[in-house]
Design an enzyme around this catalytic site. Sequence first.
Site, short mmCIF file in Angstrom:
data_model
loop_
_atom_site.label_atom_id
_atom_site.label_comp_id
_atom_site.label_asym_id
_atom_site.label_seq_id
_atom_site.Cartn_x
_atom_site.Cartn_y
_atom_site.Cartn_z
NE ARG A 113 -48.02 11.46 60.77
CZ ARG A 113 -47.79 12.76 60.80
NH1 ARG A 113 -46.95 13.28 61.69
NH2 ARG A 113 -48.39 13.57 59.95
CG ASP A 127 -36.77 18.85 59.98
OD1 ASP A 127 -37.48 19.85 59.75
OD2 ASP A 127 -37.22 17.77 60.39
#
Length: 283
Positions: free
Chosen positions: A39, A150
């Site tokens: 990632r 978020d």
Amino acid sequence: MELNIKRLTEEEFKKFAKLIYDESGIYMKDSKITLLSNRLRKRLAALSLNEFSDYYKYLESLTGEAKKKEYEELLDVVSTNETYFFRNERHFEALKDYCIPELIKIKKDKTLRIWSAACSTGEEPYTIAICIMESMKYLQGWNIEIIATDIAPSVLEFAREGYYSGRRIEKVPPEYLKKYFTLVDKEKGLYRINDNLKKMVNFYYLNFFKNPFPKNLDIIFCRNVMIYFDKAHQRELVANFYQSIYEHGYLFIGHSETLHSISDDFLYKKILDAPIYVPKPRS
């Protein structure tokens, strides 16, 4: 040119894991080293960096708005955002058939505030909005607000756009698909959320451990999120939920999650086979 970026060393992993934990409360076990390597490569590639150590030094060098923006990018790439409409549909049955009717009986101010606390790509808050629309005959004259937050800016942008296909919409009942979505690409099976539903949801960025929570909430959805935090951060999170929720409100967490040993502020209540928590009366 594709960069040849080596895997994170254990020492590098620990440094990044601590930085991510300090910034977001997300706890990364040692077994996540490959996941984190993969990632973080996205950020290294975006910044044309060849070494994880260079990226760490870059993060340390930043200040002000540049630091805020890059830390948001970092947390964006390490966040998990797998979801779909009507995930754990029992929760939404309980919302529509029990929680909303109960709140209608109790609330004299005719306000309803619902928070999707880790909204990801928007499927959860839009599903909540569908439940509200299906209950609208009982909510005429009510002031209704759905807040969706978020920690990952990219998923918030996706949610605001409101385009969905494939697995994301598989569980949407056909009558709801017809009623609340518009088919924009038949070949791709791509649908867009209708504007009347979209305008019900307000999306914005929020870090649970850095930003203030919304207040005076009737319902909080925070499902499949606490699993990413250690006990200390779980306790802090739930304590803040308790301060933000209405005395007769409802807290929805994931089916595999529990508040046992985390908080005494909420009581477990099984509603229509859905695990839901309600706040203890305040003294």
